[in-house]
Design a protein around this motif. Structure first.
Motif, PDB file in Angstrom:
ATOM      1  N   THR A   1       0.856  -1.183   0.000  1.00 49.32           N
ATOM      2  CA  THR A   1       0.000   0.000   0.000  1.00 49.32           C
ATOM      3  C   THR A   1       0.893   1.235   0.000  1.00 49.32           C
ATOM      4  O   THR A   1       2.066   1.154   0.370  1.00 49.32           O
ATOM      5  CB  THR A   1      -0.866   0.084   1.266  1.00 49.32           C
ATOM      6  OG1 THR A   1       0.004   0.392   2.370  1.00 49.32           O
ATOM      7  CG2 THR A   1      -1.596  -1.215   1.533  1.00 49.32           C
TER       8      THR A   1
ATOM      9  N   HIS B   1      -3.100   6.644   7.163  1.00 46.85           N
ATOM     10  CA  HIS B   1      -4.338   6.038   6.642  1.00 46.85           C
ATOM     11  C   HIS B   1      -5.414   6.068   7.718  1.00 46.85           C
ATOM     12  O   HIS B   1      -5.761   5.045   8.296  1.00 46.85           O
ATOM     13  CB  HIS B   1      -4.056   4.597   6.188  1.00 46.85           C
ATOM     14  CG  HIS B   1      -3.154   4.517   4.991  1.00 46.85           C
ATOM     15  ND1 HIS B   1      -3.531   4.935   3.741  1.00 46.85           N
ATOM     16  CD2 HIS B   1      -1.884   4.080   4.860  1.00 46.85           C
ATOM     17  CE1 HIS B   1      -2.540   4.745   2.883  1.00 46.85           C
ATOM     18  NE2 HIS B   1      -1.515   4.235   3.542  1.00 46.85           N
TER      19      HIS B   1
ATOM     20  N   ARG C   1      -8.423   3.617   7.544  1.00 51.48           N
ATOM     21  CA  ARG C   1      -8.222   2.201   7.238  1.00 51.48           C
ATOM     22  C   ARG C   1      -7.713   1.432   8.442  1.00 51.48           C
ATOM     23  O   ARG C   1      -6.921   1.922   9.254  1.00 51.48           O
ATOM     24  CB  ARG C   1      -7.254   2.056   6.073  1.00 51.48           C
ATOM     25  CG  ARG C   1      -7.799   2.719   4.815  1.00 51.48           C
ATOM     26  CD  ARG C   1      -6.948   2.447   3.621  1.00 51.48           C
ATOM     27  NE  ARG C   1      -6.931   1.021   3.278  1.00 51.48           N
ATOM     28  CZ  ARG C   1      -6.237   0.534   2.262  1.00 51.48           C
ATOM     29  NH1 ARG C   1      -5.518   1.331   1.486  1.00 51.48           N
ATOM     30  NH2 ARG C   1      -6.281  -0.755   2.002  1.00 51.48           N
TER      31      ARG C   1
ATOM     32  N   SER D   1      -7.411  -4.018   6.561  1.00 54.35           N
ATOM     33  CA  SER D   1      -7.661  -3.443   5.239  1.00 54.35           C
ATOM     34  C   SER D   1      -6.353  -3.188   4.501  1.00 54.35           C
ATOM     35  O   SER D   1      -6.218  -3.486   3.310  1.00 54.35           O
ATOM     36  CB  SER D   1      -8.478  -2.160   5.416  1.00 54.35           C
ATOM     37  OG  SER D   1      -8.140  -1.205   4.454  1.00 54.35           O
ATOM     38  N   LEU D   2      -5.366  -2.640   5.201  1.00 56.00           N
ATOM     39  CA  LEU D   2      -4.053  -2.404   4.584  1.00 56.00           C
ATOM     40  C   LEU D   2      -3.408  -3.724   4.188  1.00 56.00           C
ATOM     41  O   LEU D   2      -2.869  -3.875   3.081  1.00 56.00           O
ATOM     42  CB  LEU D   2      -3.144  -1.645   5.571  1.00 56.00           C
ATOM     43  CG  LEU D   2      -3.570  -0.210   5.920  1.00 56.00           C
ATOM     44  CD1 LEU D   2      -2.755   0.309   7.102  1.00 56.00           C
ATOM     45  CD2 LEU D   2      -3.402   0.711   4.724  1.00 56.00           C
TER      46      LEU D   2
ATOM     47  N   GLU E   1      -4.924  -5.345   1.077  1.00 57.30           N
ATOM     48  CA  GLU E   1      -4.520  -4.705  -0.181  1.00 57.30           C
ATOM     49  C   GLU E   1      -3.139  -5.198  -0.622  1.00 57.30           C
ATOM     50  O   GLU E   1      -2.919  -5.530  -1.791  1.00 57.30           O
ATOM     51  CB  GLU E   1      -4.514  -3.179  -0.029  1.00 57.30           C
ATOM     52  CG  GLU E   1      -4.087  -2.479  -1.317  1.00 57.30           C
ATOM     53  CD  GLU E   1      -3.961  -0.965  -1.180  1.00 57.30           C
ATOM     54  OE1 GLU E   1      -4.615  -0.400  -0.283  1.00 57.30           O
ATOM     55  OE2 GLU E   1      -3.213  -0.365  -1.967  1.00 57.30           O
ATOM     56  N   ALA E   2      -2.209  -5.254   0.326  1.00 55.94           N
ATOM     57  CA  ALA E   2      -0.851  -5.705   0.003  1.00 55.94           C
ATOM     58  C   ALA E   2      -0.854  -7.171  -0.417  1.00 55.94           C
ATOM     59  O   ALA E   2      -0.226  -7.570  -1.403  1.00 55.94           O
ATOM     60  CB  ALA E   2       0.059  -5.492   1.210  1.00 55.94           C
TER      61      ALA E   2
ATOM     62  N   ARG F   1       4.504   4.950  -3.941  1.00 51.28           N
ATOM     63  CA  ARG F   1       4.003   4.566  -2.612  1.00 51.28           C
ATOM     64  C   ARG F   1       4.712   5.317  -1.484  1.00 51.28           C
ATOM     65  O   ARG F   1       4.419   5.098  -0.313  1.00 51.28           O
ATOM     66  CB  ARG F   1       4.165   3.066  -2.413  1.00 51.28           C
ATOM     67  CG  ARG F   1       3.201   2.248  -3.258  1.00 51.28           C
ATOM     68  CD  ARG F   1       3.278   0.785  -2.910  1.00 51.28           C
ATOM     69  NE  ARG F   1       4.538   0.207  -3.345  1.00 51.28           N
ATOM     70  CZ  ARG F   1       4.677  -0.589  -4.417  1.00 51.28           C
ATOM     71  NH1 ARG F   1       3.631  -0.885  -5.149  1.00 51.28           N
ATOM     72  NH2 ARG F   1       5.849  -1.079  -4.735  1.00 51.28           N
TER      73      ARG F   1
ATOM     74  N   GLY G   1       1.142   1.387   6.870  1.00 50.27           N
ATOM     75  CA  GLY G   1       1.323   0.748   5.571  1.00 50.27           C
ATOM     76  C   GLY G   1       1.398  -0.761   5.732  1.00 50.27           C
ATOM     77  O   GLY G   1       1.530  -1.286   6.842  1.00 50.27           O
TER      78      GLY G   1
END
Lengths: 348, 384, 131
Positions: free
Chosen positions: B12, B17, B20, B24-25, B28-29, B179, B212
């Motif tokens: 991410t 964030h 989030r 959630s982070l 995504e990763a 990023r 992150g």
């Protein structure tokens, strides 16, 4: 006069004075002190200091001078009106830091500005009876005055530690003591309040002057001595003028009280005040010199002591910092810093 | 032992964030690392997080993320080794795949630090020191780095200004990393004039802790070639530890754990120092990068700062460092840093690093550190 | 409440009590339990003298929780005369007064205050020597 059967004396002494000062004129700048100030400056404890930390340092100096291992102390007694905890002894922590635990009696003493000398008188009895070889008596305070109150100019911080032991091992033999006490409400602080209440001019006559004179005159009478028999004298010093006045009333000269008069520079160190003065005199006294000490605690009472310096003093006083070393490292703070450090800012 | 490969990476953006959650982070990763591979094929999940227990106040983060990924029931374990968490988690995944226990392992580094205010975050970070003998004195990780920087300056005759090339390089590289938290260049003058955080460390030589997540998918040799066109081999993998307290070491300016783990990883990869073409180390401050390079054998003692001053750490130099922006510009994701490093170095080896591409890079070294040289994990990545 | 955690370290914290090897005379601080297989009696309690020199120092301006009322404060690595190095705050010391190799001495001070329902934690700090 009280005197133990077994002769006792001070075998080690030590002081501690914080490095910080606030000038009386700086307090007057905030509070319109146009009528003159009772001292020039007063000591201010740093933010990491309290009665316990100051007691530890003074006591370490006393132990260094007494040249005994801490396990030889039979009691560690801390006199103060500013113990950091309401319930939890200062003495246990001080004794632990010195290495005197666990076979030691500890207690905290309270009698306004003479809590330290209460401990000293008790130490004389403990050692004089043979129950103990050495007893450590400490007077220490981080005193507080209400912002703007006359007391704020003087309420200061410091510690003095005295080790009482057999006279044959002493730097100064204690020749006798008197204790004079009445119920006199000249100054008090109720539980759970931050600042004390005092009786203004009532704290002078009859409280301070009457009480100090009574204890001092009785000791002089019982010893068959007169003020001029003493090399030095020191009195409780809530400000500059009171000890000077009572000395004059009793017949002591300005020269006799000069080395022990610390209040003009450090203010009123409460339980440590008169004892610091005694230590400052021991820093300069010579064998054979005599010292007259009178403490005072509001409430009210006075303890008077007569001491005679021995040959052991000159060598032993060099083993720890002199009072002058602590007086010399003065760093002035302004009223804002003082207020922050002394917890006078409402933070939450 | 079987050979181990990286076949997918994801991450991410690093930053604040606010809206989030850690899950959630992480998802995504993880999704990025999986690519078209179904999550159900993951044999084991290793989650690196230094602060989830203290800041997010959630233990068993790995189970949380496995559930969020739709694979509850998978073997999942949370790894905490301070700032080395990411590298240590990768090491565990490598061992599992190399041993043949699983064919596909997912490593996720996730950190969520903005849910608490600064003082609590500093206290949590300081848990990577020895709490009884360091943190109790109000010492922070930043302050400990500052102590080392001052001593280093004293020993080798540098000024604080001499360390500026490290954050300048990190920021220059961070511009190219979509990023990265800070995508702007800084100048020596700005570094010099920044307010002090812990003398001699100024604000622009201090990383910013941020949120992150990064993930890498690890596969056995057979599976790697089946599932991925450009697998990157993890040729060397090693972790080592040193005393928790800095003051317990005979020479505080020497990171024994960095020396040991770098030497072990290179030995395992059958490579030498001169074979490594691009680096990423835990570099919250210039002094950290300098000591990592020196202790790992890439610069003589006392010379790393001079090398940086001469430009050796830029993408065109001899020791290209922080090509993704490092802790300073990418953002300091603490326990996830070690996984971000892998993501960025895989891009280098695949020739996908754009303007910060190190020409012909085929061997990369990632080293992450927990506390002040306490736990150090080093990985050697190669393109076959 | 953290009561026992601070209590069990009181000797080391209050009076800098480490250990001395009965056979080699080596002094170490902080005290540690015997290594696996090591004889229990090899290390005896030993109070360090509390004198040393500043190995390095810094100033904390972004404090951790619990120290918010203290900044800016000096922290240092101090090499003690007996050999061990310790981490501690410097007190009674101006920010511009301290230098590497400055001689210092140990004092026992308040390390932190855990609030009205908590302990006051006391322990060693170092300061320029008062002669």
């Amino acid at each position: 006069m009280m005197k133990p059967e077994r002769p006792v004396g001070i075998t080690g002494y030590g002081v501690y004075i914080p490095r910080f000062r606030i000038a009386a004129r700086e307090i007057a700048r905030i509070w319109d002190g146009t009528s003159g100030t009772p001292v020039d400056s007063k000591s201010v404890p740093g933010p990491d200091e309290d009665t316990i930390t100051m007691s530890i340092e003074a006591a370490r100096n006393a132990l260094a001078r007494a040249h005994i291992t801490p396990d030889r102390l039979s009691a560690v007694w801390v006199g103060s009106e500013s113990h950091p905890y309401s319930v939890k002894p200062s003495g246990t922590l001080v004794a632990e830091a010195l290495g005197a635990t666990p076979w030691v009696s500890t207690a905290d003493w309270e009698f306004a500005c003479k809590a330290g000398s209460e401990a000293l008188t008790a130490a004389m009895g403990m050692v004089g009876s043979g129950m103990a070889e050495y007893v450590l008596a400490i007077g220490a305070d981080t005193a507080q005055g209400r912002p703007g109150d006359a007391l704020e100019y003087t309420a200061a911080a410091g510690a003095a530690a005295l080790i009482v032991g057999p006279a044959m091992d002493a730097v100064a033999v204690i020749e006798g003591t008197t204790s004079y006490v009445t119920d006199t409400p000249d100054f008090f602080r109720r539980a759970d309040t931050a600042y004390p209440v005092h009786g203004h001019r009532f704290t002078g006559e009859p409280a301070y002057f009457g009480t100090v004179r009574s204890a001092a005159e009785k000791l002089l009478r019982d010893l068959g001595a007169k003020p001029s028999d003493f090399t030095y004298a020191v009195f409780h010093q809530p400000n500059t003028r009171f000890p000077q006045t009572v000395a004059r009333q009793l017949g002591f000269t300005p020269q006799q009280i000069a080395p022990g008069l610390l209040s003009p520079k450090i203010g009123n160190a409460y339980s440590a005040a008169a004892l610091l003065g005694l230590c400052a005199i021991l820093d300069v006294a010579q064998p054979g010199d005599t010292i007259f000490v009178t403490t005072y605690g509001s409430g009210a009472g006075s303890d008077a002591y007569a001491l005679r310096v021995t040959d052991a003093l000159p060598e032993r006083r060099e083993r720890a910092p002199l009072t002058a070393a602590y007086l010399a490292r003065e760093t002035f703070v302004d009223y804002a810093v003082y207020v922050k450090w002394r917890g006078k800012l409402v933070m939450e | 032992m079987r050979r181990v490969y990286i076949i997918g990476t994801g991450a991410t953006p690093v930053g604040e964030h606010w809206d989030r959650s850690p899950a959630s982070l992480a998802i995504e990763a993880l999704t990025g690392a999986l690519g078209s591979i179904p999550a159900s094929r993951i044999g084991a999940l290793y989650v690196a997080s230094a602060l989830s227990g203290t800041l997010h106040t959630q233990s068993q983060m790995a189970a949380l993320i496995a559930t969020a990924a739709g694979i509850p029931g998978v073997e999942a374990v949370t790894i905490e080794a301070g700032g080395a968490s990411g590298g240590v988690a990768l090491r565990q995944a490598c061992l599992a795949v190399a041993a043949g226990a699983v064919d596909l392992a997912m490593v996720v580094g996730v950190e969520k630090v903005t849910d608490v205010l600064d003082a609590r975050r500093e206290a949590a970070l300081a848990l990577a020191t020895d709490v009884d003998w360091e943190a109790v004195h109000g010492v922070t990780l930043t302050a400990l780095w500052a102590l080392l920087m001052r001593r280093y300056m004293h020993e080798y005759g540098y000024s604080a200004d001499d360390f500026a090339p490290f954050p300048i390089n990190a920021h220059a590289n961070g511009v190219a990393n979509p990023r990265a938290m800070y995508r702007f260049a800084i100048t020596a003058e700005k570094v010099r004039n920044a307010p002090m955080v812990a003398e001699p460390l100024g604000l622009l030589d201090c990383s910013t802790a941020a949120d992150g997540a990064a993930a890498v998918l690890i596969a056995s040799e057979g599976l790697a070639h089946e599932l991925c066109a450009t697998p990157v081999r993890i040729a060397g993998s090693a972790t080592a530890t040193d005393t928790l307290a800095l003051h317990s070491r005979p020479d505080p300016l020497w990171f024994q754990a960095a020396a040991h783990s770098a030497a072990s990883a290179l030995r395992m990869a059958r490579l030498t120092h001169s074979d490594v073409q691009v680096f990423d180390v835990t570099d919250p401050h210039g002094i950290a990068a300098a000591l990592a390079l020196e202790s790992s054998g890439f610069a003589k003692r006392g010379t790393a700062v001079a090398l940086a001053r001469e430009g050796a750490i830029t993408p065109k130099g001899r020791l290209p460092l922080a090509t993704g922006g490092g802790c300073k510009a990418r953002g300091d994701v603490v326990g996830a840093n070690g996984v971000y490093q892998i993501v960025e170095l895989v891009a280098q080896l695949r020739g996908q690093a754009g303007v910060v591409q190190v020409n012909g890079a085929r061997v990369a070294l990632a080293q992450c550190m927990g506390g002040i040289g306490v736990t150090v994990a080093t990985h050697i990545l190669t393109l076959e | 409440m953290d009561l026992a955690k601070h209590w069990r370290l009181r000797h080391a914290r209050y009076r800098l009590e480490g250990q001395r090897n009965r056979f080699t005379g080596e002094v170490r601080f902080p005290p540690a339990p015997p290594l696996p297989g090591e004889r229990e009696d090899i290390w005896e309690p030993y109070i360090l003298k509390g004198r040393g020199r500043v190995y390095s120092f810094s100033v904390v301006r972004q404090p951790p929780e619990g120290f918010e009322d203290q900044p800016p404060y000096l922290v240092a690595l101090v090499r003690l005369d007996e050999g061990p190095m310790v981490t501690a705050q410097l007190t009674d010391c101006d920010l511009d007064q301290v230098a590497i190799d400055m001689p210092v001495e140990m004092v026992t001070r308040r390390l932190r205050d855990l609030g009205p329902t908590g302990l006051i934690v006391y322990g060693y700090k170092f300061r320029p020597i008062v002669s």
